[in-house]
Write a protein that holds these residues in place. Structure first.
Motif, PDB file in Angstrom:
ATOM      1  N   GLN A  14      12.587  14.689  43.640  1.00  0.00           N
ATOM      2  CA  GLN A  14      12.593  16.320  44.249  1.00  0.00           C
ATOM      3  C   GLN A  14      12.856  17.078  43.236  1.00  0.00           C
ATOM      4  N   GLU A  15      12.174  18.138  43.072  1.00  0.00           N
ATOM      5  CA  GLU A  15      12.291  19.296  42.209  1.00  0.00           C
ATOM      6  C   GLU A  15      14.176  19.599  42.063  1.00  0.00           C
ATOM      7  N   SER A  76      17.300  18.329  35.666  1.00  0.00           N
ATOM      8  CA  SER A  76      16.892  19.356  36.445  1.00  0.00           C
ATOM      9  C   SER A  76      15.138  19.412  36.549  1.00  0.00           C
ATOM     10  N   SER A  77      14.656  18.133  36.949  1.00  0.00           N
ATOM     11  CA  SER A  77      13.256  18.383  36.675  1.00  0.00           C
ATOM     12  C   SER A  77      12.408  19.325  37.358  1.00  0.00           C
ATOM     13  N   GLN A  78      11.370  19.595  36.931  1.00  0.00           N
ATOM     14  CA  GLN A  78      10.418  20.584  37.293  1.00  0.00           C
ATOM     15  C   GLN A  78       8.828  19.884  37.721  1.00  0.00           C
ATOM     16  N   THR A  79       8.203  20.683  38.510  1.00  0.00           N
ATOM     17  CA  THR A  79       6.975  20.018  38.722  1.00  0.00           C
ATOM     18  C   THR A  79       5.870  19.678  37.807  1.00  0.00           C
ATOM     19  N   ASP A  81       6.881  18.459  34.948  1.00  0.00           N
ATOM     20  CA  ASP A  81       7.492  17.101  34.181  1.00  0.00           C
ATOM     21  C   ASP A  81       6.553  15.950  34.851  1.00  0.00           C
ATOM     22  N   SER A  82       5.764  16.119  35.823  1.00  0.00           N
ATOM     23  CA  SER A  82       4.946  15.127  36.246  1.00  0.00           C
ATOM     24  C   SER A  82       3.863  14.443  35.366  1.00  0.00           C
ATOM     25  N   VAL A 105       7.001  14.724  40.479  1.00  0.00           N
ATOM     26  CA  VAL A 105       8.116  15.769  40.633  1.00  0.00           C
ATOM     27  C   VAL A 105       7.644  16.694  42.045  1.00  0.00           C
ATOM     28  N   PRO A 107       7.768  19.728  44.811  1.00  0.00           N
ATOM     29  CA  PRO A 107       8.441  21.001  45.177  1.00  0.00           C
ATOM     30  C   PRO A 107       9.453  20.987  46.154  1.00  0.00           C
TER      31      PRO A 107
END
Lengths: 107, 115
Positions: A14-15, A76-79, A81-82, A105, A107
């Motif tokens: 999850q983001e 703190s992954s973000q979309t 980063d996919s 990742v 949203p």
């Protein structure tokens, strides 16, 4: 020849979550790089890290050469980063790529 | 920051035809490489090139393949008589003074489609 393993093969987050990707290799190396392959197929160089620890924003990496592994941390992954994360280890004049970790990742 | 550039970004070729993939490595680099990635698989080493000759090659790099540095700036991969299984993304890379301990810089790749 040298063997490179990566784990996990797939990871869904999850983001905002943090994650750790692992790369194991079977022999001594003098070069190790982490790459992010984006959806367009480009290989983005993240770290050149044959040993030690480096940080770049939300990403950091650690290589323990004597124990033949490297870790990539994503915080703190973000979309964006996919994609697929590859480690590649160098010996001689060629690189051996691992099979990759596919990160999604949400949203 | 200097980059490795590859052309074309996408090449479509009929089976049996010859294809040449082009790369311009970073200007002061001495070691040059080609890699291949079949769709959905990992990146595989093909060949390394130094001082105008092949220094190392994999089992994949058979007589169908050849590399050349024709003019001091370009680095090319030629595939003779292409096969369907040659369809893949081809990456060029370069590194500096000492290949064994310097990072490799990759181009954006050429996607080769064999029909």
């Amino acid at each position: 020849g040298i063997q490179v393993e990566q784990s996990p093969p797939d990871l869904i987050l999850q983001e905002g979550a943090n994650s750790t990707l692992r790369c194991n290799f079977s022999d001594s190396v003098n070069n190790l790089q982490w790459f992010h392959q984006n959806p367009w197929g480009q290989l983005i160089n993240l770290f050149y890290i044959p040993s030690g620890t480096k940080q770049n924003g939300r990403l950091s990496a650690t290589t323990v050469a004597t124990e033949r592994y490297s870790l990539l941390y994503i915080s703190s992954s973000q979309t964006t980063d996919s994609g697929v994360y590859f480690c590649a280890v160098g010996y001689g004049q060629n690189f051996v790529f691992g099979p990759g970790t596919r990160l999604s990742v949400l949203p | 920051e200097p980059e490795v550039t590859q052309t074309p970004s996408h090449q479509v070729t009929q089976m049996g035809q010859e294809v040449i993939l082009r790369c311009v490595p970073i200007s002061n680099h001495l070691y040059f490489y080609w890699y291949r990635q079949i769709l959905g698989q990992k990146v595989e080493f093909l060949v390394s090139f130094y001082n105008n000759e092949i220094s190392e090659k994999s089992e994949i790099f058979d007589d169908q393949f050849s590399v050349e540095r024709p003019d001091g700036s370009n680095f090319t991969l030629k595939i003779r008589s292409t096969k369907l299984e040659d369809s893949a993304m081809y990456f060029c890379a370069s590194s500096g003074k000492r290949a064994r301990s310097e990072p490799q810089h990759f181009g954006d790749g050429t996607r080769l489609s064999i029909l």
